[in-house]
Motif scaffolding. Structure first.
Motif, mmCIF file in Angstrom:
data_model
loop_
_atom_site.group_PDB
_atom_site.id
_atom_site.type_symbol
_atom_site.label_atom_id
_atom_site.label_comp_id
_atom_site.label_asym_id
_atom_site.label_seq_id
_atom_site.Cartn_x
_atom_site.Cartn_y
_atom_site.Cartn_z
ATOM 1 N N ARG A 175 3.620 4.936 -0.458
ATOM 2 C CA ARG A 175 4.615 5.377 0.517
ATOM 3 C C ARG A 175 3.967 5.792 1.832
ATOM 4 O O ARG A 175 4.545 5.619 2.907
ATOM 5 N N GLY A 222 3.833 3.509 4.947
ATOM 6 C CA GLY A 222 5.014 3.241 5.751
ATOM 7 C C GLY A 222 5.690 1.943 5.354
ATOM 8 O O GLY A 222 5.453 1.407 4.266
ATOM 9 N N GLN A 223 6.503 1.414 6.233
ATOM 10 C CA GLN A 223 7.242 0.184 5.964
ATOM 11 C C GLN A 223 6.663 -0.981 6.753
ATOM 12 O O GLN A 223 6.025 -0.793 7.788
ATOM 13 N N ASP A 230 7.147 -5.273 8.063
ATOM 14 C CA ASP A 230 7.998 -6.425 8.328
ATOM 15 C C ASP A 230 7.616 -7.615 7.456
ATOM 16 O O ASP A 230 8.468 -8.445 7.129
ATOM 17 N N ARG A 245 8.963 -0.838 -5.680
ATOM 18 C CA ARG A 245 8.341 -0.060 -4.607
ATOM 19 C C ARG A 245 7.991 -0.927 -3.408
ATOM 20 O O ARG A 245 8.036 -0.470 -2.267
ATOM 21 N N ALA A 280 11.123 -1.227 -1.411
ATOM 22 C CA ALA A 280 11.370 -0.021 -0.624
ATOM 23 C C ALA A 280 10.475 0.042 0.613
ATOM 24 O O ALA A 280 10.783 0.762 1.569
ATOM 25 N N SER A 281 9.386 -0.725 0.607
ATOM 26 C CA SER A 281 8.449 -0.721 1.726
ATOM 27 C C SER A 281 8.765 -1.783 2.772
ATOM 28 O O SER A 281 8.070 -1.879 3.785
ATOM 29 N N LEU A 282 9.801 -2.592 2.523
ATOM 30 C CA LEU A 282 10.210 -3.603 3.500
ATOM 31 C C LEU A 282 11.133 -2.988 4.547
ATOM 32 O O LEU A 282 12.065 -2.253 4.213
ATOM 33 N N THR A 283 10.886 -3.327 5.807
ATOM 34 C CA THR A 283 11.832 -2.944 6.848
ATOM 35 C C THR A 283 13.105 -3.774 6.687
ATOM 36 O O THR A 283 13.081 -4.839 6.068
ATOM 37 N N ARG A 296 15.055 -8.419 1.069
ATOM 38 C CA ARG A 296 15.957 -7.444 0.469
ATOM 39 C C ARG A 296 17.320 -8.097 0.229
ATOM 40 O O ARG A 296 17.766 -8.935 1.018
#
Length: 292
Positions: free
Chosen positions: A204, A207-208, A210, A232, A235-238, A271
């Motif tokens: 985490r 960060g996120q 692209d 996880r 969740a890390s994808l923008t 996503r």
């Protein structure tokens, strides 16, 4: 010879600490890769090393065992198609979006090994020139194996390594021939930030992103570990980001948080909530032309 009891112990240790699921019948892998570790730490045999591991916590030794068992197979522009998609469609679109938003474009090579994947992206970005102008790119590369990361940071490659997948024009443009091998130009090397990271643990703090490349990693994990890592990663994808898996890997049946884009000859996921717009962007994008 590794006893069945020691094999069971090492298999459980590797699964817990690195996610590697050996399964039955892989004794030969331990017998071929662990003797140098035992010797380096002063043990007369692998069995003696395992006895020490069993006797109590030895984090440095555990890490060395996990590093030795890591499959470091990698080469420049591996599988070609993901890099074609990045160059012709994904990166230009993301660069435009990031310019409008006034933020950095973030890319993560999550199993970087000795660096060829991350450096391939870095060379691609440099080669795209004006298409990427005005956009700061954060290119992060991580791996669990300390030994591999040390090699990646040196950015010195053998003749065999630069002959595997690297376009000749990139060899001429971005590498310097030395008596020790081919050294990547400092401008390309400085584009990549390498960090040690275990995908089994929280990422985490990174960060996120692209674009996330997590290719040819999940095949070594058991089902529950794959599901956990994929959730996880999602969740890390923008919003509007892209996840590349290995050509034979898929998130289908493991998580519903990401969906594979159909009719593309590579394992590209987004996503679930971004699927329709991402599919349209890729369908309308420029046809892929090889970086070579």
């Amino acid at each position: 010879m590794i006893t069945s009891d020691d094999y069971s112990y090492l298999s459980a240790l590797l699964r817990t600490k690195s996610g590697l699921a050996l399964g039955p019948g892989k004794e030969y892998l331990l017998e071929s890769r662990l003797p140098p570790v035992a010797k380096a730490y002063g043990f007369s045999s692998v069995n003696e090393m395992v006895a020490t591991l069993r006797s109590g916590p030895h984090q440095e030794l555990i890490k060395a065992v996990c590093d030795a068992m890591t499959t470091g197979e990698t080469f420049f522009f591996r599988d070609t198609i993901p890099f074609d998609l990045l160059r012709t469609t994904i990166l230009p679109d993301l660069a435009d979006r990031c310019r409008r938003a006034g933020r950095a474009l973030r890319i993560w090579s999550s199993a970087a090994s000795t660096g060829q994947e991350a450096y391939s992206v870095a060379m691609l970005l440099a080669d795209m020139g004006v298409q990427m102008s005005g956009v700061r790119v954060d290119l992060v590369a991580t791996d669990f194996a300390s030994r591999a990361l040390n090699r990646a940071r040196r950015a010195l490659f053998t003749q065999i390594e630069v002959q595997r997948g690297l376009p000749e024009r990139f060899l001429r443009q971005f590498f310097i021939s030395t008596p020790d091998g081919y050294r990547l130009a400092d401008d390309i090397r400085r584009r990549v930030a390498f960090r040690e990271l275990n995908l089994l643990e929280s990422f985490r703090s990174l960060g996120q992103f692209d674009v996330i490349l997590c290719r040819n990693v999940l095949i070594y994990f058991d089902t529950m570990t794959k599901k956990d890592v994929l959730d996880r990663l999602a969740a890390s994808l923008t919003p509007g980001g892209y996840l590349f898996l290995g050509a034979t890997e898929t998130a289908f049946g493991l998580t519903d948080r990401v969906v594979r884009i159909p009719d593309i000859p590579t394992s590209l996921h987004v996503r679930r909530e971004d699927f329709e717009i991402a599919e349209e962007r890729l369908r309308l994008g420029t046809p892929a032309v090889s970086v070579a």
